[in-house]
Every structure is written in structure tokens, then in C-alpha cells.
Scaffold this active site. Structure first.
Site, PDB file in Angstrom:
ATOM      1  N   ASP A 110       0.846  -1.200   0.000  1.00  0.00           N
ATOM      2  CA  ASP A 110       0.000   0.000   0.000  1.00  0.00           C
ATOM      3  C   ASP A 110       0.876   1.242   0.000  1.00  0.00           C
ATOM      4  O   ASP A 110       2.031   1.213   0.442  1.00  0.00           O
ATOM      5  CB  ASP A 110      -0.888   0.031   1.259  1.00  0.00           C
ATOM      6  CG  ASP A 110      -1.858  -1.145   1.299  1.00  0.00           C
ATOM      7  OD1 ASP A 110      -2.170  -1.695   0.227  1.00  0.00           O
ATOM      8  OD2 ASP A 110      -2.281  -1.498   2.420  1.00  0.00           O
TER       9      ASP A 110
HETATM   10  N1  URA Z   1      -1.178  -5.944   3.919  1.00  0.00           N
HETATM   11  C1  URA Z   1      -1.707  -4.698   3.893  1.00  0.00           C
HETATM   12  O1  URA Z   1      -2.757  -4.461   4.453  1.00  0.00           O
HETATM   13  N2  URA Z   1      -1.023  -3.736   3.259  1.00  0.00           N
HETATM   14  C2  URA Z   1       0.155  -3.945   2.648  1.00  0.00           C
HETATM   15  O2  URA Z   1       0.741  -3.021   2.076  1.00  0.00           O
HETATM   16  C3  URA Z   1       0.704  -5.254   2.671  1.00  0.00           C
HETATM   17  C4  URA Z   1       0.016  -6.234   3.319  1.00  0.00           C
END
Ligand code: URA
Length: 244
Positions: A110
């Protein structure tokens, strides 16, 4: 990091793979005399070269060859893992010394997640690491808001039912030894959309900070500050290939 001789290839393909432009753009550059092979301007972009022994330049700048490249990036917050984005910097753009034009990040993080990203053009290795059937471990440090239920570790180990009714594979949850905050280390074996955040939401907590620490055998080099990167070592690459 070429493993073995690659033989000969067309000049336009070589330059396109090294990110110098499309074949059309390369043809135009050649017509203008901007491309040279072994010091001699070359207009025939269909001619064959040996990428490992011929010296190719664009505007006098050497274009170095790499068949595959492998970088470990500590992705900072605010950077996206897509290969192109009109608003945000992409993870690939941070690899300023890249030679190839076809690098991509292996898996997604993310925009507000930090930590380990493998950036390569090796599709076979990427497929092996991302395949849902391979169950490659991904380990994260998460800082949480809200109190974890007492049985959180057990519930993680049984798999968590997310808000959309899907159930995750068994995961591991252990306390990180940061005394003051609610910091935990979580290991998951798949890569559902926002998976870690959603697993904690299912237990009534919110993730306020997330950092990926490892992916399979590959561990984030703690010497890399957010935004920094380095090539993988030979050993890291061999371990990843062997599925260790
Ligand atoms: N899980 C998430 O919620 N976000 C990420 O970036 C990676 C794994």
C-alpha cells in the site's frame, strides 16, 4: 547480472530492453547519428550486436547490458508500487541506477506501507514468489491502535474471517518487543488486498504503521533507510531461486 552468454541480438531490441525508447524512437535516434557501435555511428537498427562485447552508446553515453536485474528497496511511505503513476513516485523510479526499462515490483505494498520490495525484470522468479499455491511467507511489523483480544494469536493461527466473508490461511502473530506501543510481528502466506490491515480490523484494531520485513528468504537490509536500495547479493538471489 547476466548468468551466461546471451549471444547476439538486434541493436533496436537491445536499446529498447535497456529502456532507451520504443523501436520507432530508436530508429529516429539512429537516423540522427546519435547511436554508435564501437565508436562508429550506426543507422541500421536491425543489425545484430553482441551485448557483452560490443560497446553501444547513445549521444556518447555507454548503454550497459543486464539480462536480469534484482534490487532490494526499502519502500518509503507515499510511493506507489505500480510501474506507472501520473501523480505519485513509483517504486521503480527510485531505482535510479537501473539499466533495464522493464523492471517491476514483485507484489504490491500500500502507499502508506514501508519496507521490503523486490524489484526485478525476472518474471519467472516473480511468479514463483507470488503464486498463491507456493505460500511464500511475508513478515510485517504492524503498529496497532486499539486493544488486541487476548486470543488474537490463536485466531490468527486458525485463519481470520475477513469482513467480506473470506477466510485467510493460518498466520502467525507475535508481540514485537517495543514496550510502549502495541507493535506486533505478523507472518502471512498469501497476498489478499490490504490483507494485514483487514485481518486486524476483523479483530477490532486499526493498523497505524505497517512495514514489510521479509518475503521468503529475503530479509530487508536494516541498513537501508526508507527510499534507499541496493542490488541483491548472489547469495540472496540463489536462496530465493531455491525457494529457501
Ligand atoms: N497488507 C496490507 O494491508 N497492506 C500492505 O501493504 C501489505 C500487506
Amino acid at each position: 547480472m547476466a548468468d551466461k552468454g546471451v549471444g547476439t541480438m538486434r541493436l533496436d531490441r537491445f536499446l529498447a530492453e535497456m529502456g532507451e525508447g520504443t523501436r520507432g524512437q530508436i530508429r529516429d535516434m539512429a537516423k540522427k547519428g546519435r547511436i554508435a557501435v564501437n565508436g562508429v555511428p550506426e543507422k541500421r537498427t536491425e543489425r545484430k550486436i553482441d551485448p557483452e562485447s560490443d560497446r553501444v552508446t547513445v549521444d556518447g553515453r555507454p548503454v550497459l547490458y543486464a539480462e536480469f536485474e534484482y534490487y532490494m528497496l526499502n519502500k518509503p511511505q507515499g510511493v506507489v508500487s505500480a510501474t506507472e503513476d501520473r501523480i505519485h513516485t513509483t517504486a521503480v523510479e527510485l531505482i535510479t541506477e537501473r539499466k533495464r526499462g522493464d523492471l517491476f515490483p514483485v507484489g504490491r505494498l500500500d502507499i502508506d506501507t514501508e519496507g521490503l520490495m523486490l524489484i526485478t525484470n525476472d518474471g519467472e522468479l516473480a511468479h514463483r514468489l507470488l503464486s498463491p499455491r507456493k505460500h511464500v511467507d511475508k513478515r510485517y511489523l504492524a503498529v496497532l491502535e486499539g486493544e488486541l483480544p487476548k486470543d488474537a494469536a490463536r485466531r490468527f493461527s486458525e485463519g481470520i474471517v475477513l469482513e467480506d466473508g473470506t477466510k485467510t490461511l493460518p498466520a502467525e502473530l507475535v508481540k514485537a518487543d517495543a514496550a510502549a506501543e502495541e507493535a506486533v510481528i505478523v507472518t502471512i502466506r498469501e497476498g489478499k488486498f490490504h490483507q494485514v490491515k483487514r485481518m486486524f480490523e476483523a479483530l477490532g484494531c486499526r493498523v497505524t504503521y505497517l512495514k514489510r520485513l521479509s518475503m521468503g528468504s529475503l530479509k530487508l537490509d536494516e541498513g537501508l533507510k526508507p527510499g534507499e536500495y541496493r542490488p541483491l547479493t548472489e547469495e540472496e538471489l540463489l536462496d530465493l531461486r531455491d525457494g529457501r
